[in-house]
Scaffold this motif. Structure first.
Motif, PDB file in Angstrom:
ATOM      1  N   GLN A 139      39.067  45.006  44.870  1.00  0.00           N
ATOM      2  CA  GLN A 139      40.432  45.098  44.348  1.00  0.00           C
ATOM      3  C   GLN A 139      40.514  46.326  43.439  1.00  0.00           C
ATOM      4  O   GLN A 139      40.694  46.214  42.223  1.00  0.00           O
ATOM      5  CB  GLN A 139      40.823  43.803  43.625  1.00  0.00           C
ATOM      6  CG  GLN A 139      42.275  43.779  43.126  1.00  0.00           C
ATOM      7  CD  GLN A 139      43.287  43.978  44.235  1.00  0.00           C
ATOM      8  OE1 GLN A 139      43.238  43.268  45.240  1.00  0.00           O
ATOM      9  NE2 GLN A 139      44.177  44.942  44.089  1.00  0.00           N
ATOM     10  N   VAL A 142      39.812  46.699  39.481  1.00  0.00           N
ATOM     11  CA  VAL A 142      39.406  45.401  38.927  1.00  0.00           C
ATOM     12  C   VAL A 142      38.482  44.628  39.874  1.00  0.00           C
ATOM     13  O   VAL A 142      38.377  43.401  39.789  1.00  0.00           O
ATOM     14  CB  VAL A 142      40.618  44.527  38.497  1.00  0.00           C
ATOM     15  CG1 VAL A 142      41.350  45.160  37.326  1.00  0.00           C
ATOM     16  CG2 VAL A 142      41.563  44.268  39.656  1.00  0.00           C
ATOM     17  N   GLU A 145      35.976  42.896  37.597  1.00  0.00           N
ATOM     18  CA  GLU A 145      36.538  41.734  36.904  1.00  0.00           C
ATOM     19  C   GLU A 145      36.639  40.548  37.862  1.00  0.00           C
ATOM     20  O   GLU A 145      36.405  39.392  37.475  1.00  0.00           O
ATOM     21  CB  GLU A 145      37.921  42.055  36.308  1.00  0.00           C
ATOM     22  CG  GLU A 145      37.880  42.932  35.066  1.00  0.00           C
ATOM     23  CD  GLU A 145      37.819  44.418  35.359  1.00  0.00           C
ATOM     24  OE1 GLU A 145      37.466  44.799  36.506  1.00  0.00           O
ATOM     25  OE2 GLU A 145      38.111  45.212  34.454  1.00  0.00           O
ATOM     26  N   SER A 146      37.000  40.822  39.120  1.00  0.00           N
ATOM     27  CA  SER A 146      37.066  39.755  40.126  1.00  0.00           C
ATOM     28  C   SER A 146      35.691  39.128  40.309  1.00  0.00           C
ATOM     29  O   SER A 146      35.546  37.902  40.390  1.00  0.00           O
ATOM     30  CB  SER A 146      37.558  40.316  41.463  1.00  0.00           C
ATOM     31  OG  SER A 146      38.767  41.026  41.293  1.00  0.00           O
ATOM     32  N   ARG A 215      39.963  37.916  32.642  1.00  0.00           N
ATOM     33  CA  ARG A 215      41.295  37.754  33.242  1.00  0.00           C
ATOM     34  C   ARG A 215      41.689  38.998  34.024  1.00  0.00           C
ATOM     35  O   ARG A 215      41.340  40.117  33.651  1.00  0.00           O
ATOM     36  CB  ARG A 215      42.347  37.519  32.146  1.00  0.00           C
ATOM     37  CG  ARG A 215      42.251  36.140  31.530  1.00  0.00           C
ATOM     38  CD  ARG A 215      43.112  36.027  30.307  1.00  0.00           C
ATOM     39  NE  ARG A 215      44.526  35.936  30.641  1.00  0.00           N
ATOM     40  CZ  ARG A 215      45.500  35.969  29.728  1.00  0.00           C
ATOM     41  NH1 ARG A 215      45.197  36.116  28.449  1.00  0.00           N
ATOM     42  NH2 ARG A 215      46.752  35.861  30.075  1.00  0.00           N
ATOM     43  N   ILE A 216      42.435  38.753  35.088  1.00  0.00           N
ATOM     44  CA  ILE A 216      43.044  39.866  35.823  1.00  0.00           C
ATOM     45  C   ILE A 216      44.550  39.658  35.727  1.00  0.00           C
ATOM     46  O   ILE A 216      45.061  38.606  36.119  1.00  0.00           O
ATOM     47  CB  ILE A 216      42.610  39.863  37.299  1.00  0.00           C
ATOM     48  CG1 ILE A 216      41.092  40.088  37.384  1.00  0.00           C
ATOM     49  CG2 ILE A 216      43.347  40.936  38.097  1.00  0.00           C
ATOM     50  CD1 ILE A 216      40.506  39.701  38.720  1.00  0.00           C
ATOM     51  N   SER A 218      48.173  40.895  36.830  1.00  0.00           N
ATOM     52  CA  SER A 218      48.856  41.717  37.805  1.00  0.00           C
ATOM     53  C   SER A 218      50.174  42.232  37.245  1.00  0.00           C
ATOM     54  O   SER A 218      50.736  43.198  37.727  1.00  0.00           O
ATOM     55  CB  SER A 218      49.095  40.893  39.076  1.00  0.00           C
ATOM     56  OG  SER A 218      49.599  41.704  40.075  1.00  0.00           O
ATOM     57  N   ASN A 280      46.622  46.818  38.529  1.00  0.00           N
ATOM     58  CA  ASN A 280      46.334  45.570  37.834  1.00  0.00           C
ATOM     59  C   ASN A 280      45.506  45.869  36.592  1.00  0.00           C
ATOM     60  O   ASN A 280      44.927  46.938  36.475  1.00  0.00           O
ATOM     61  CB  ASN A 280      45.560  44.632  38.759  1.00  0.00           C
ATOM     62  CG  ASN A 280      46.288  44.423  40.067  1.00  0.00           C
ATOM     63  OD1 ASN A 280      47.300  43.743  40.104  1.00  0.00           O
ATOM     64  ND2 ASN A 280      45.817  45.063  41.127  1.00  0.00           N
ATOM     65  N   GLY A 282      42.430  44.511  33.885  1.00  0.00           N
ATOM     66  CA  GLY A 282      41.323  43.577  33.685  1.00  0.00           C
ATOM     67  C   GLY A 282      41.051  43.419  32.206  1.00  0.00           C
ATOM     68  O   GLY A 282      41.118  44.392  31.443  1.00  0.00           O
TER      69      GLY A 282
ATOM     70  N   SER B 135      48.409  37.057  38.887  1.00  0.00           N
ATOM     71  CA  SER B 135      47.086  37.630  39.031  1.00  0.00           C
ATOM     72  C   SER B 135      46.817  37.766  40.520  1.00  0.00           C
ATOM     73  O   SER B 135      47.422  37.069  41.332  1.00  0.00           O
ATOM     74  CB  SER B 135      46.035  36.723  38.380  1.00  0.00           C
ATOM     75  OG  SER B 135      44.767  37.328  38.436  1.00  0.00           O
ATOM     76  N   THR B 137      43.629  39.208  43.590  1.00  0.00           N
ATOM     77  CA  THR B 137      42.427  39.954  43.951  1.00  0.00           C
ATOM     78  C   THR B 137      42.237  39.910  45.459  1.00  0.00           C
ATOM     79  O   THR B 137      43.019  39.272  46.183  1.00  0.00           O
ATOM     80  CB  THR B 137      41.167  39.443  43.226  1.00  0.00           C
ATOM     81  OG1 THR B 137      40.105  40.405  43.425  1.00  0.00           O
ATOM     82  CG2 THR B 137      40.699  38.099  43.767  1.00  0.00           C
TER      83      THR B 137
END
Lengths: 289, 385
Positions: A139, A142, A145-146, A215-216, A218, A280, A282, B135, B137
């Motif tokens: 992603q 991020v 972070e994922s 946390r992510i 968006s 996004n 992070g 959020s 991904t």
């Protein structure tokens, strides 16, 4: 029982001095359009035959992964989770370039099969003989972070004891040029590999730090409010991250590594790594053990 | 930790139809989309349907994904996505754009198109269509990406972090991966024949499949209709070879075993397996071995719906999960098209399919390059009466 998540060990190969933290005393000033990693001498890690079959990104992933496993005394983690923004871009180009030039007969099946984003994560699993949970995230900025969020979930929900989390990105001349056109100006583009060993437990005094939150976001408008909510002693943002490691898909992973080492060295009691490099954001909140 | 994850919406697009209704009709009528595997809408047609300006550059994987996510959200009755999570799986990402413009981009013409290349940008565009998610991904574990999106999404809910996750995957056909699979010599020019003695490889397909996952408490508090329950899942690594599956099917065996254990079920509780079943010599044998190890002499009915859709790679776990939901809701087992002759070392699939059956628990398998093997255990929203 209140199980917390800890980073027990972290290792990097980046544009700074690799596989150590000495660079933190006097970080290298970055210049130029793009930078490759400072690679260690891989002959100390791989036999010539092994080395011939491996791309650079895989060597970096293997060396950083082994280092954190050894440092934590873990042979085979319960899960291997990997983040990569661009994936195996060198192999992708090796397959794409002749394809676009009409050279279908010269296409390399090896380049194709080692161009999917999960190549690194699965090769590490094969090398370690690790049949546990294995996942890869891509992603953009991020991706790490994922990966870290999934690592926390594996430790919290799936009963994993140890998770190997990594972020690995590489850069080529062509990609650096294309990236510059996409996001002009700023710190040099770069590449980097970082591996971390995470464990969960009630207390782990030898760990580098605790991972308090990941946390992510968006919705970018929510970022500053979220940052204020953490009351971190130090907030590490992209300008610092990029000045240390260059603009690289795995930069936030390297930032979390640096923050973890700073906490372990006693410089801060808590660090919030804020990453707003793409669409996004992070947020990774680390606390001293 | 949250108990109980339910599915309240599903969306699907593949070579056998745009949307659940058309997909269901194709499955029941045994109408295959092979060997082409292409979704019957051009990029421009999809943009028109979705109200996206024709001149806007959008990766085909995003367009397919938007169609499926839109259907899933509509069915779930969710219009605001600002507090939900989107987890998409893709490998191709925007490769359709990259491969079309690669040489121009290198020559300095429109190099900014490279921003469409990444997997993440494909998911960003899907999210943007709905006004953004809280959020998001992207998983990228090749052919098990969508299944792993669903697993990650389920854990996000289980941990109590979120109430609603839209998870699945999207993939479009590209020259890149068609030439790639061709270079590995595992493409069949004829319609694929999973588990058949004469099978000679896979057909690539494209599409997207997404499901809306919710905590059971959240779904009931808003009175949502429950389509099925995600009672278990397993993700394991075969850790054998970059592209080949192990002869003992270890990764597949572990993934299915974990899913059963998590759901607290025994092998005999499984009423149907939607197999990974690509139609390659290696996969079908390895997967059969794994099923035989787990189920012994009583392997439940198995079919590979890749004989309808082709192998939709990163989307397959999402597409096949939606097919499992349709099979449970309408009480049928999809056919395994093209199967004629038993193959040594392979299970015998449900070549004709079955109708008027009740499926309480099903397994949905997705395996991948690198041995990234995952299995989802989906249960019927209703109990057998």
């Amino acid at each position: 029982m209140n199980r917390k998540v800890y980073i027990r060990a972290a290792a990097q190969i980046s544009v700074q001095e690799p596989l150590c933290e000495d660079w933190m005393l006097d970080p290298k000033q970055l210049s130029g359009p793009f930078l490759h990693c400072i690679d260690p001498d891989y002959r100390q890690f791989f036999s010539p035959m092994q080395a011939r079959r491996m791309g650079l990104m895989f060597k970096r992933a293997m060396v950083t992964s082994r280092k954190v496993l050894e440092a934590s005394g873990v042979e085979c983690p319960d899960a291997i989770i990997t983040g990569t923004a661009l994936g195996c871009i060198e192999n992708t180009e090796r397959f794409l370039d002749p394809l676009c030039r009409g050279g279908e007969e010269t296409l390399s099946p090896t380049a194709f099969m080692q161009s999917t984003h999960n190549t690194v994560g699965s090769m590490v699993a094969i090398a370690l003989g690790c049949h546990g949970y294995n996942c890869t995230y891509s992603q953009d900025g991020v991706s790490f972070e994922s990966t870290l969020l999934d690592a926390v979930l594996q430790l919290e929900c799936e009963g994993a004891g140890n998770v190997l989390a990594g972020a690995h990105d590489e850069i080529t001349d062509n990609v650096a040029r294309l990236m510059e056109a996409t996001e002009p100006g700023g710190y040099p583009f770069s590449e980097g590999s970082v591996a971390m060993l995470l464990s969960a437990g009630e207390s782990l005094p030898d760990a580098l730090c605790e991972v308090s939150d990941v946390r992510i976001l968006s919705r970018r408008e929510a970022v500053e409010e979220a940052v204020a909510g953490y009351s971190a002693e130090y907030v590490m943002r992209n300008d610092v991250t990029f000045s240390l490691f260059g603009r690289c898909g795995s930069a936030s992973g390297l930032a979390v590594y640096a923050a973890a080492e700073m906490i372990a060295a006693g410089r801060y009691s808590s660090v919030l790594v804020v990453n707003e490099s793409g669409s996004n954001a992070g947020l990774v909140f680390l606390k001293k053990v | 930790m949250v108990d109980g994850i339910v599915i309240t919406g599903a969306g699907i697009v593949s070579a056998i139809g745009v949307g659940k209704d058309e997909t269901l009709r194709s499955l029941l009528a045994r109408r295959s989309g092979l060997p082409g595997g292409k979704v019957g809408l051009s990029d421009l047609q999809m943009k028109t349907i979705l109200g996206i300006p024709g001149e806007e550059t959008v990766a085909r994987s995003s367009l397919l994904g938007i169609l499926a996510v839109k259907e899933a959200l509509q069915e779930a009755g969710i219009s605001y996505t600002g507090t939900a999570v989107l987890v998409s799986g893709t490998t191709v990402g925007g490769m359709d754009i990259t491969e079309e413009h690669y040489l121009e981009m290198l020559g300095g013409e429109h190099p900014e198109l490279f921003r469409f290349h990444t997997c993440g940008s494909s998911t960003d565009r899907i999210a943007a269509y709905f006004g953004g998610f809280g959020s998001l991904t992207t998983t990228s574990t090749a052919c098990s990406s969508a299944a792993n999106s669903i697993i990650f999404g389920a854990n996000l809910i289980r941990s109590g972090r979120f109430d609603v996750v839209v998870a699945g995957g999207s993939e479009c056909l590209t020259r890149y991966h068609t030439a790639g699979f061709d270079s590995l010599m595992i493409l069949d020019k004829e319609p694929c024949r999973p588990f058949d003695a004469s099978r000679a490889g896979l057909n690539l397909g494209e599409g997207a499949g997404f499901i809306v996952l919710e905590s059971s408490a959240h779904a009931s508090s808003r009175g949502a209709r429950v389509l099925g329950r995600l009672d278990g899942w397993g993700n394991a690594c075969d850790a054998f070879h970059q592209t080949a599956s192990s002869p003992d099917g270890e990764g597949a065996f572990l993934a299915m075993t974990k899913a059963l254990e998590m759901a607290g079920l025994r092998p005999e509780d499984i009423d149907y397996i939607n197999a990974h079943g690509t139609g390659t010599v290696n996969n079908d044998e390895s997967e059969s071995k794994a099923m035989t190890r787990l189920f012994g002499g009583c392997v439940p009915p198995v079919s590979s719906t890749k004989s309808f859709t082709g192998h939709t790679t990163s989307a397959s776990g999402g597409i096949e999960a939606v097919i499992c939901l349709l099979a449970m809701e309408y009480g049928f087992i999809p056919a395994n098209l093209g199967w004629k002759e038993p193959s040594e070392g392979c299970i015998k699939p449900e070549s004709e399919g079955r109708s008027k059956v009740f499926l309480q628990h099903v397994l949905c398998n997705s395996f991948a390059f690198g041995g990234n093997d995952s299995s989802l255990l989906i249960s019927n929203a209703r109990d057998y009466e």
